[in-house]
Design an enzyme around this catalytic site. Structure first.
Site, PDB file in Angstrom:
ATOM      1  N   CYS A 149     -37.451 -23.448  70.696  1.00  0.00           N
ATOM      2  CA  CYS A 149     -36.475 -24.259  69.977  1.00  0.00           C
ATOM      3  C   CYS A 149     -35.291 -24.483  70.903  1.00  0.00           C
ATOM      4  O   CYS A 149     -35.272 -23.971  72.024  1.00  0.00           O
ATOM      5  CB  CYS A 149     -36.053 -23.595  68.676  1.00  0.00           C
ATOM      6  SG  CYS A 149     -34.985 -22.203  68.908  1.00  0.00           S
ATOM      7  N   ASP A 198     -43.598 -12.131  69.613  1.00  0.00           N
ATOM      8  CA  ASP A 198     -44.448 -11.008  70.015  1.00  0.00           C
ATOM      9  C   ASP A 198     -44.120  -9.707  69.282  1.00  0.00           C
ATOM     10  O   ASP A 198     -45.014  -8.937  68.930  1.00  0.00           O
ATOM     11  CB  ASP A 198     -44.363 -10.802  71.545  1.00  0.00           C
ATOM     12  CG  ASP A 198     -42.927 -10.643  72.035  1.00  0.00           C
ATOM     13  OD1 ASP A 198     -42.028 -11.305  71.476  1.00  0.00           O
ATOM     14  OD2 ASP A 198     -42.700  -9.859  72.970  1.00  0.00           O
ATOM     15  N   ARG A 202     -28.832 -27.705  57.345  1.00  0.00           N
ATOM     16  CA  ARG A 202     -29.769 -26.586  57.328  1.00  0.00           C
ATOM     17  C   ARG A 202     -29.050 -25.296  56.945  1.00  0.00           C
ATOM     18  O   ARG A 202     -29.693 -24.378  56.414  1.00  0.00           O
ATOM     19  CB  ARG A 202     -30.405 -26.390  58.711  1.00  0.00           C
ATOM     20  CG  ARG A 202     -31.380 -27.475  59.100  1.00  0.00           C
ATOM     21  CD  ARG A 202     -32.080 -27.099  60.374  1.00  0.00           C
ATOM     22  NE  ARG A 202     -32.470 -25.695  60.319  1.00  0.00           N
ATOM     23  CZ  ARG A 202     -32.585 -24.890  61.368  1.00  0.00           C
ATOM     24  NH1 ARG A 202     -32.341 -25.335  62.577  1.00  0.00           N
ATOM     25  NH2 ARG A 202     -32.950 -23.641  61.220  1.00  0.00           N
ATOM     26  N   ARG A 204     -37.736 -18.050  72.242  1.00  0.00           N
ATOM     27  CA  ARG A 204     -37.908 -17.344  70.970  1.00  0.00           C
ATOM     28  C   ARG A 204     -39.348 -16.976  70.624  1.00  0.00           C
ATOM     29  O   ARG A 204     -39.929 -17.508  69.671  1.00  0.00           O
ATOM     30  CB  ARG A 204     -37.281 -18.164  69.836  1.00  0.00           C
ATOM     31  CG  ARG A 204     -35.798 -18.345  70.032  1.00  0.00           C
ATOM     32  CD  ARG A 204     -35.145 -19.038  68.896  1.00  0.00           C
ATOM     33  NE  ARG A 204     -34.835 -18.150  67.776  1.00  0.00           N
ATOM     34  CZ  ARG A 204     -34.164 -18.534  66.701  1.00  0.00           C
ATOM     35  NH1 ARG A 204     -33.775 -19.775  66.590  1.00  0.00           N
ATOM     36  NH2 ARG A 204     -33.908 -17.696  65.741  1.00  0.00           N
ATOM     37  N   PRO A 205     -39.925 -16.043  71.353  1.00  0.00           N
ATOM     38  CA  PRO A 205     -41.291 -15.615  71.022  1.00  0.00           C
ATOM     39  C   PRO A 205     -41.341 -14.809  69.718  1.00  0.00           C
ATOM     40  O   PRO A 205     -40.292 -14.414  69.190  1.00  0.00           O
ATOM     41  CB  PRO A 205     -41.665 -14.721  72.208  1.00  0.00           C
ATOM     42  CG  PRO A 205     -40.377 -14.243  72.766  1.00  0.00           C
ATOM     43  CD  PRO A 205     -39.356 -15.301  72.480  1.00  0.00           C
ATOM     44  N   ASP A 240     -24.489 -16.061  66.044  1.00  0.00           N
ATOM     45  CA  ASP A 240     -24.350 -17.228  65.163  1.00  0.00           C
ATOM     46  C   ASP A 240     -22.896 -17.666  64.986  1.00  0.00           C
ATOM     47  O   ASP A 240     -22.631 -18.658  64.309  1.00  0.00           O
ATOM     48  CB  ASP A 240     -24.984 -16.943  63.791  1.00  0.00           C
ATOM     49  CG  ASP A 240     -26.506 -16.975  63.850  1.00  0.00           C
ATOM     50  OD1 ASP A 240     -27.045 -17.369  64.894  1.00  0.00           O
ATOM     51  OD2 ASP A 240     -27.152 -16.600  62.858  1.00  0.00           O
ATOM     52  N   LYS A 270     -27.870 -17.843  53.882  1.00  0.00           N
ATOM     53  CA  LYS A 270     -29.173 -18.447  54.205  1.00  0.00           C
ATOM     54  C   LYS A 270     -30.110 -17.407  54.833  1.00  0.00           C
ATOM     55  O   LYS A 270     -31.268 -17.295  54.449  1.00  0.00           O
ATOM     56  CB  LYS A 270     -28.958 -19.592  55.197  1.00  0.00           C
ATOM     57  CG  LYS A 270     -30.232 -20.053  55.873  1.00  0.00           C
ATOM     58  CD  LYS A 270     -29.988 -21.174  56.848  1.00  0.00           C
ATOM     59  CE  LYS A 270     -29.696 -20.748  58.265  1.00  0.00           C
ATOM     60  NZ  LYS A 270     -30.847 -20.292  59.041  1.00  0.00           N
ATOM     61  N   ASN A 271     -29.589 -16.654  55.799  1.00  0.00           N
ATOM     62  CA  ASN A 271     -30.455 -15.738  56.537  1.00  0.00           C
ATOM     63  C   ASN A 271     -30.887 -14.531  55.713  1.00  0.00           C
ATOM     64  O   ASN A 271     -31.756 -13.770  56.141  1.00  0.00           O
ATOM     65  CB  ASN A 271     -29.773 -15.276  57.826  1.00  0.00           C
ATOM     66  CG  ASN A 271     -29.767 -16.376  58.877  1.00  0.00           C
ATOM     67  OD1 ASN A 271     -30.362 -17.432  58.682  1.00  0.00           O
ATOM     68  ND2 ASN A 271     -29.086 -16.132  59.988  1.00  0.00           N
TER      69      ASN A 271
HETATM   70  C1  UD1 Z   1     -32.189 -14.342  63.221  1.00  0.00           C
HETATM   71  C2  UD1 Z   1     -31.335 -15.361  62.510  1.00  0.00           C
HETATM   72  C3  UD1 Z   1     -30.572 -16.213  63.515  1.00  0.00           C
HETATM   73  C4  UD1 Z   1     -29.774 -15.314  64.482  1.00  0.00           C
HETATM   74  C5  UD1 Z   1     -30.666 -14.246  65.086  1.00  0.00           C
HETATM   75  C6  UD1 Z   1     -29.898 -13.229  65.918  1.00  0.00           C
HETATM   76  C7  UD1 Z   1     -32.578 -15.779  60.490  1.00  0.00           C
HETATM   77  C8  UD1 Z   1     -33.399 -16.713  59.686  1.00  0.00           C
HETATM   78  N1  UD1 Z   1     -32.181 -16.188  61.701  1.00  0.00           N
HETATM   79  O1  UD1 Z   1     -33.131 -15.061  64.001  1.00  0.00           O
HETATM   80  O2  UD1 Z   1     -29.694 -17.080  62.802  1.00  0.00           O
HETATM   81  O3  UD1 Z   1     -29.222 -16.099  65.500  1.00  0.00           O
HETATM   82  O4  UD1 Z   1     -31.360 -13.513  64.047  1.00  0.00           O
HETATM   83  O5  UD1 Z   1     -28.936 -12.607  65.153  1.00  0.00           O
HETATM   84  O6  UD1 Z   1     -32.246 -14.702  60.046  1.00  0.00           O
HETATM   85  N2  UD1 Z   1     -37.332 -11.926  70.290  1.00  0.00           N
HETATM   86  C9  UD1 Z   1     -38.434 -11.644  71.067  1.00  0.00           C
HETATM   87  N3  UD1 Z   1     -39.630 -11.430  70.424  1.00  0.00           N
HETATM   88  C10 UD1 Z   1     -39.758 -11.474  69.062  1.00  0.00           C
HETATM   89  C11 UD1 Z   1     -38.608 -11.756  68.284  1.00  0.00           C
HETATM   90  C12 UD1 Z   1     -37.420 -11.975  68.938  1.00  0.00           C
HETATM   91  O7  UD1 Z   1     -38.352 -11.584  72.294  1.00  0.00           O
HETATM   92  O8  UD1 Z   1     -40.870 -11.262  68.551  1.00  0.00           O
HETATM   93  C13 UD1 Z   1     -36.026 -12.186  70.947  1.00  0.00           C
HETATM   94  C14 UD1 Z   1     -35.460 -13.581  70.654  1.00  0.00           C
HETATM   95  O9  UD1 Z   1     -35.998 -14.556  71.497  1.00  0.00           O
HETATM   96  C15 UD1 Z   1     -33.985 -13.342  70.849  1.00  0.00           C
HETATM   97  C16 UD1 Z   1     -33.788 -11.896  70.345  1.00  0.00           C
HETATM   98  O10 UD1 Z   1     -35.083 -11.298  70.387  1.00  0.00           O
HETATM   99  O11 UD1 Z   1     -33.666 -13.407  72.206  1.00  0.00           O
HETATM  100  C17 UD1 Z   1     -33.229 -11.783  68.948  1.00  0.00           C
HETATM  101  O12 UD1 Z   1     -33.978 -12.584  68.077  1.00  0.00           O
HETATM  102  P1  UD1 Z   1     -34.170 -12.241  66.535  1.00  0.00           P
HETATM  103  O13 UD1 Z   1     -33.219 -11.185  66.141  1.00  0.00           O
HETATM  104  O14 UD1 Z   1     -35.615 -12.013  66.275  1.00  0.00           O
HETATM  105  O15 UD1 Z   1     -33.749 -13.619  65.862  1.00  0.00           O
HETATM  106  P2  UD1 Z   1     -34.399 -14.312  64.609  1.00  0.00           P
HETATM  107  O16 UD1 Z   1     -34.876 -13.299  63.628  1.00  0.00           O
HETATM  108  O17 UD1 Z   1     -35.347 -15.370  65.054  1.00  0.00           O
END
Ligand code: UD1
Length: 425
Positions: free
Chosen positions: A121, A129, A403, A126-127, A311, A22-23
């Site tokens: 969520c 930024d 999902r 989960r920002p 995950d 999925k990811n």
């Molecule tokens: C993806 C996966 C999710 C997995 C996660 C971590 C998909 C669709 N989802 O989520 O299943 O649990 O990777 O392996 O692929 N963060 C920030 N700012 C940002 C983006 C992220 O602070 O702009 C933080 C998040 O809150 C979190 C960390 O960075 O604490 C890692 O998040 P991220 O790797 O971005 O997760 P996703 O891509 O949302």
């Protein structure tokens, strides 16, 4: 709302075919926006999140066709010849945060995009930024207005350098896709290296993108003026495979996971071996069973790839609830990812949470109970616990499961689980 009913205590024995990830499929689908030619994706899983992104893409003008692939797998044909809208609405983004992945491609192809801010969520704030800062490093002008990210690059994106202050899978994907069409060279430092990112990079390369450093934390992308269509097979789902490895462990069964990629699971395999599982690479994929008798406690800490994946944290915790001795499970990626703990405790598990760590004191048996899931991986951890528990477990709010797990009850039932879906009102 449907529930899953499980009569626990049966060892799972047999073979399970691992689905496409999925990811990986989600960013790959978003990548179709980068070209006016058709992108053909094989082994796309049938999941609610994929349907959500399909609806979003259709709303942007993408035509999506479906073909039957080999062994019941599904091929999607995504054709973004004409993009008729560059807005992703709150309704869809709210349902699935990965919708934000259309931002980079839309901006790169059309010069503007409006994507709703996803909001928090269940597992944390989960920002996004980092997605925004990275796109700004490529020259995007970004404003936040009325809950929307309004991004513009009137003269097109320009190559730049972005150093990630924190590893982010989604931000790496968004910026990588945008950089593929930006003018000049982009350097990304501290990029995520998850197999799903490698899969995306290979697909982009097949579409004509020039990317160096694939699989490493430093990526150099030389932008090209246009990308073409391509055919790409989605990588197999390491999280689904890891979940079933643990299903073999918690039920004392013997499962072969066909199509699992051992190198995407090396940390997980090492940890499960440490806990007393026997895991072998076979021609088909991976075979897993307890080495002898009851498993024993082992400690895990979630980390970006190649570390232990967040995950699989909830599933590993379920596994440890019945192991002999204690285990310490530490979550470092998301701040609120222990919602499965009180539910596992309703089934008799002994778990104490201190900040980001959970101490699990394993015991011989769990007892079936009605439980409720609050996110995707938490819900499957409750299914695992239910498979091992004495008596009946009813997992409610099973839409979370839909999902991310393709035909999960069918796959488990084929290996001897007593599991069925109960239709809700
Ligand atoms: C993806 C996966 C999710 C997995 C996660 C971590 C998909 C669709 N989802 O989520 O299943 O649990 O990777 O392996 O692929 N963060 C920030 N700012 C940002 C983006 C992220 O602070 O702009 C933080 C998040 O809150 C979190 C960390 O960075 O604490 C890692 O998040 P991220 O790797 O971005 O997760 P996703 O891509 O949302």
């Amino acid at each position: 709302m449907d529930s899953i009913e499980i009569q626990g205590g049966r060892p799972l024995v047999g073979e399970i075919a691992v689905s496409g990830a999925k990811n990986a499929a989600l960013p790959l689908m978003a990548a179709c926006l980068l070209t006016d030619e058709a992108l053909r994706l094989e082994r796309v899983p049938r999941l609610a999140d994929i349907a959500t992104l399909s609806s979003l893409l259709k709303g942007l003008g993408v035509q999506i066709g479906e073909e039957a692939g080999e062994k019941g797998q599904r091929t999607l044909l995504l054709d973004a010849k004409e993009i008729t809208s560059t807005q992703a609405s709150y309704d869809l983004v709210r349902k699935m945060r990965a919708s934000v992945l259309v931002l980079g491609p839309l901006l790169a192809r059309c010069g503007h995009a409006e994507v709703s801010l996803p909001g928090g969520c269940a597992i944390g704030t989960r920002p996004v930024d980092l997605h925004l800062r990275g796109l700004e490093a490529l020259g995007a002008e970004i404003e936040l207005e009325e809950g929307y990210i309004k991004a513009r690059a009137p003269k097109g994106l320009k190559g730049g350098e972005y150093v990630f202050p924190k590893v982010s899978v989604g931000a790496t994907e968004n910026i990588l896709m945008a950089a593929a069409l930006a003018e000049g060279t982009t350097r990304l430092v501290g990029a995520a290296c998850e197999p799903e990112i490698v899969d995306l990079a290979h697909c982009l390369a097949a579409m004509g993108a020039k990317i160096e450093g694939i699989g490493h934390s430093e990526l150099t992308i030389t932008g090209v003026p246009r990308l073409t269509g391509a055919t790409h097979r989605v990588v197999s789902d390491r999280i689904e495979a890891g979940t079933f490895l643990m299903a073999a462990g918690i039920t004392g069964g013997d499962l072969t996971l066909c199509g699992a990629e051992p190198e995407h699971l090396s940390t997980v395999i090492e940890l499960l071996r440490q806990a007393g599982m026997r895991i072998e690479e076979t021609n088909a994929g991976l075979r897993a069973r307890p080495a002898n008798g009851r498993l024993h406690g082992a400690d895990a800490m979630t980390e970006p790839f190649p570390g232990f994946p967040t995950d699989l944290q909830a599933q590993f915790m379920a596994l440890m609830t019945t192991a002999e001795g204690a285990s310490m499970i530490t979550e470092t990626i998301f701040e609120n990812r222990f919602m499965h703990v009180p539910e596992l405790m309703r089934m008799g598990a002994h778990i104490t949470v201190h900040g980001g760590s959970a101490l699990v004191r394993g015991q011989k048996t769990l007892k079936g109970a009605p439980v409720m899931a609050t996110d995707l991986r938490a819900s499957v951890s409750l299914v695992l616990a239910g498979l091992a528990a004495e008596g009946k477990t009813l997992v409610n709010r099973v839409y979370h499961l839909d999902r991310g797990y393709e035909r999960v009850e069918e796959k488990l039932a084929a290996c001897g689980a007593s599991i069925r879906r109960v239709a809700g009102e």
